[in-house]
Design a protein around this motif. Structure first.
Motif, PDB file in Angstrom:
ATOM      1  N   ASP A   8       0.824  -1.216   0.000  1.00 55.78           N
ATOM      2  CA  ASP A   8       0.000   0.000   0.000  1.00 55.78           C
ATOM      3  C   ASP A   8       0.857   1.264   0.000  1.00 55.78           C
ATOM      4  O   ASP A   8       0.365   2.351  -0.319  1.00 55.78           O
ATOM      5  N   THR A   9       2.126   1.131   0.368  1.00 54.31           N
ATOM      6  CA  THR A   9       2.990   2.313   0.509  1.00 54.31           C
ATOM      7  C   THR A   9       4.144   2.368  -0.479  1.00 54.31           C
ATOM      8  O   THR A   9       4.563   3.454  -0.881  1.00 54.31           O
ATOM      9  N   ASP A  27      11.563   8.073  -6.137  1.00 55.24           N
ATOM     10  CA  ASP A  27      10.691   9.201  -6.471  1.00 55.24           C
ATOM     11  C   ASP A  27      11.128  10.445  -5.716  1.00 55.24           C
ATOM     12  O   ASP A  27      11.558  10.377  -4.561  1.00 55.24           O
ATOM     13  N   PHE A  28      10.958  11.613  -6.363  1.00 57.55           N
ATOM     14  CA  PHE A  28      11.173  12.882  -5.663  1.00 57.55           C
ATOM     15  C   PHE A  28       9.824  13.444  -5.218  1.00 57.55           C
ATOM     16  O   PHE A  28       8.772  12.903  -5.540  1.00 57.55           O
ATOM     17  N   PHE A  29       9.856  14.542  -4.486  1.00 58.25           N
ATOM     18  CA  PHE A  29       8.637  15.160  -3.952  1.00 58.25           C
ATOM     19  C   PHE A  29       7.758  15.703  -5.082  1.00 58.25           C
ATOM     20  O   PHE A  29       8.241  16.293  -6.032  1.00 58.25           O
ATOM     21  N   ASP A  30       6.463  15.506  -4.936  1.00 59.92           N
ATOM     22  CA  ASP A  30       5.485  16.048  -5.873  1.00 59.92           C
ATOM     23  C   ASP A  30       4.228  16.381  -5.088  1.00 59.92           C
ATOM     24  O   ASP A  30       3.544  15.478  -4.586  1.00 59.92           O
ATOM     25  N   ALA A  31       3.916  17.666  -4.951  1.00 62.75           N
ATOM     26  CA  ALA A  31       2.772  18.093  -4.141  1.00 62.75           C
ATOM     27  C   ALA A  31       1.457  17.537  -4.650  1.00 62.75           C
ATOM     28  O   ALA A  31       0.495  17.381  -3.889  1.00 62.75           O
ATOM     29  N   ARG A  32       1.377  17.214  -5.944  1.00 68.84           N
ATOM     30  CA  ARG A  32       0.123  16.703  -6.523  1.00 68.84           C
ATOM     31  C   ARG A  32       0.047  15.184  -6.525  1.00 68.84           C
ATOM     32  O   ARG A  32      -0.870  14.601  -7.082  1.00 68.84           O
ATOM     33  N   LYS A  33       0.996  14.564  -5.904  1.00 66.77           N
ATOM     34  CA  LYS A  33       1.090  13.109  -5.936  1.00 66.77           C
ATOM     35  C   LYS A  33      -0.067  12.466  -5.164  1.00 66.77           C
ATOM     36  O   LYS A  33      -0.301  12.786  -3.997  1.00 66.77           O
ATOM     37  N   THR A  34      -0.770  11.539  -5.817  1.00 66.16           N
ATOM     38  CA  THR A  34      -1.871  10.812  -5.160  1.00 66.16           C
ATOM     39  C   THR A  34      -1.725   9.304  -5.323  1.00 66.16           C
ATOM     40  O   THR A  34      -2.465   8.553  -4.712  1.00 66.16           O
ATOM     41  N   ASP A  35      -0.778   8.874  -6.146  1.00 67.99           N
ATOM     42  CA  ASP A  35      -0.593   7.448  -6.397  1.00 67.99           C
ATOM     43  C   ASP A  35       0.850   7.214  -6.837  1.00 67.99           C
ATOM     44  O   ASP A  35       1.639   8.148  -6.957  1.00 67.99           O
ATOM     45  N   PHE A  36       1.170   5.959  -7.090  1.00 64.70           N
ATOM     46  CA  PHE A  36       2.513   5.628  -7.547  1.00 64.70           C
ATOM     47  C   PHE A  36       2.779   6.219  -8.922  1.00 64.70           C
ATOM     48  O   PHE A  36       1.923   6.181  -9.800  1.00 64.70           O
ATOM     49  N   LYS A  37       3.971   6.763  -9.101  1.00 62.08           N
ATOM     50  CA  LYS A  37       4.367   7.291 -10.403  1.00 62.08           C
ATOM     51  C   LYS A  37       4.880   6.153 -11.289  1.00 62.08           C
ATOM     52  O   LYS A  37       5.342   5.128 -10.779  1.00 62.08           O
ATOM     53  N   PRO A  38       4.835   6.340 -12.611  1.00 56.69           N
ATOM     54  CA  PRO A  38       5.444   5.342 -13.492  1.00 56.69           C
ATOM     55  C   PRO A  38       6.934   5.229 -13.195  1.00 56.69           C
ATOM     56  O   PRO A  38       7.617   6.244 -13.040  1.00 56.69           O
ATOM     57  N   SER A  58       2.990   8.160  -1.378  1.00 54.88           N
ATOM     58  CA  SER A  58       2.780   9.524  -0.891  1.00 54.88           C
ATOM     59  C   SER A  58       4.125  10.199  -0.681  1.00 54.88           C
ATOM     60  O   SER A  58       5.186   9.588  -0.812  1.00 54.88           O
ATOM     61  N   ASN A  59       4.073  11.476  -0.338  1.00 56.43           N
ATOM     62  CA  ASN A  59       5.303  12.229  -0.044  1.00 56.43           C
ATOM     63  C   ASN A  59       5.694  11.974   1.415  1.00 56.43           C
ATOM     64  O   ASN A  59       5.605  12.860   2.269  1.00 56.43           O
ATOM     65  N   ASP A  60       6.151  10.758   1.669  1.00 53.36           N
ATOM     66  CA  ASP A  60       6.420  10.333   3.048  1.00 53.36           C
ATOM     67  C   ASP A  60       7.901  10.303   3.397  1.00 53.36           C
ATOM     68  O   ASP A  60       8.264   9.914   4.497  1.00 53.36           O
ATOM     69  N   TRP A  61       8.754  10.718   2.464  1.00 51.68           N
ATOM     70  CA  TRP A  61      10.198  10.660   2.653  1.00 51.68           C
ATOM     71  C   TRP A  61      10.637   9.242   3.034  1.00 51.68           C
ATOM     72  O   TRP A  61      11.603   9.053   3.730  1.00 51.68           O
ATOM     73  N   TYR A  62       9.868   8.271   2.598  1.00 48.94           N
ATOM     74  CA  TYR A  62      10.191   6.853   2.769  1.00 48.94           C
ATOM     75  C   TYR A  62      10.292   6.466   4.245  1.00 48.94           C
ATOM     76  O   TYR A  62      11.167   5.706   4.651  1.00 48.94           O
TER      77      TYR A  62
END
Length: 336
Positions: A8-9, A27-38, A58-62
């Motif tokens: 899920d994460t 992945d880097f930070f993306d304020a519009r991020k809502t799901d996994f990026k390609p 999410s933008n969770d800094w892992y």
């Protein structure tokens, strides 16, 4: 490209290549991020390397739960390679340092990472604060987690105050690491290289470590003046000189990659050195062509308009006074 882990994460995908080296990206930070990026499949010019891309939902800094399972799944792949390299930007740079330790990597390259996430602690970093406050600070504190023995390169802009503050703490905790300062490169310190279409050779040198950092710095110096981002970051500096403003204007005004925020800042700088005729139209253009301009743009534009009106009135007054004195002198000469 083969999925090797999904929860899920986090997700991880593997691209196999006939190589002794594997590169891991994040992945880097993306304020519009809502799901996994390609996922991406390679880094810069490192075409021959096998590759793992790790993505966070999410933008969770892992720092979310499930990191241990992710590491275990990746270790099965990594054990087949002689050299492991972690690479990332911003949030991904933070992850590169973090996972570099967890994976016992041979090399880490991190572009503008944070050393800790709590915005209430030094260096009091409040960027993206609404996202960072949802993170597990303890799980993202590199001062406590990172392995000082791993070959690590931190790339940063010394004139970006937040990034420079983090690097200062990195240097005090990890003095044996390598620090590559690229002045006026911005938060993504490789953006000028991308803008100048020289990203791949610079990234390859950084990732593989087959050239010296001084050589990479020379590469950056040779390309930076061909980047609108370099000039824009120069304009953001509080002590921007008149000659820099002129050079930035010559390069940026007709450049296809210059955007409205760049034109707005350039307009303000031109006005500060007294060039209202060029600067004010740039301010107007940037403001009126932006669908949702920042709230502080309107008062800044109005202040510049008022300043110009006052200056014009003062110039007109001086001109009228000169004309009046000249007329008076001619009348006195005629009477004489």
């Amino acid at each position: 490209m083969v999925p090797i882990y999904k929860s899920d994460t986090y997700t991880a995908t593997f691209t196999e290549r006939d190589s002794e080296t594997i590169t891991i990206t994040f992945d880097f930070f993306d304020a519009r991020k809502t799901d996994f990026k390609p996922p991406i499949t390679r880094v810069g010019g490192c075409y021959e390397n096998a590759h793992i891309h790790i993505s966070s939902k999410s933008n969770d800094w892992y720092t979310s739960n499930g990191r241990e399972e992710l590491v275990a799944a990746c270790q099965k792949i990594l054990s087949k390679y002689l050299r492991v390299i972690c690479f990332g930007f911003s949030m991904g740079a933070h992850a590169a340092v973090l996972f570099g330790t967890l994976f016992k990597a041979n090399r880490v390259v991190a572009v503008s990472p944070r050393i800790q996430l709590d915005p209430e602690q030094e260096p009091y970093d409040t960027r993206n604060v609404e996202f960072v406050r949802q993170c597990n600070f303890a799980e993202g504190d590199l001062r406590q987690i990172a392995d000082s023995q791993i070959e690590t390169v931190i790339v940063f802009d010394p004139f970006s105050a937040p990034d420079a503050a983090h690097v200062k703490v990195f240097e005090s905790n990890f003095p044996a690491w390598h620090y590559l300062a690229l002045p006026f490169s911005g938060h993504n310190s490789l953006q000028p290289a991308k803008d100048a279409k020289k990203l791949r050779p610079l990234m390859r040198s950084l990732v593989l470590g087959d050239t010296s950092l001084s050589f990479i710095h020379k590469m950056y110096k040779s390309l930076r003046r061909n980047s609108v981002y370099y000039w824009y970051n120069h304009l953001l500096h509080s002590r921007c000189r008149r000659t820099v403003v002129r050079a930035a204007a010559d390069f940026m005004i007709n450049h296809p990659d210059a955007n409205n925020p760049m034109f707005f800042k350039l307009g303000e700088r031109l006005i500060q050195i007294g060039d209202f005729e060029t600067g004010l139209p740039l301010l107007r253009k940037a403001y009126y062509l932006t669908k949702k301009p920042p709230r502080n743009w309107q008062p800044r534009l109005i202040a510049s308009e008022i300043q110009y009106i006052k200056l014009t009135d003062r110039r007109n007054k001086i001109l009228l006074e000169k004309r009046s004195r000249s007329k008076t002198l001619r009348q006195l000469e005629l009477r004489a």
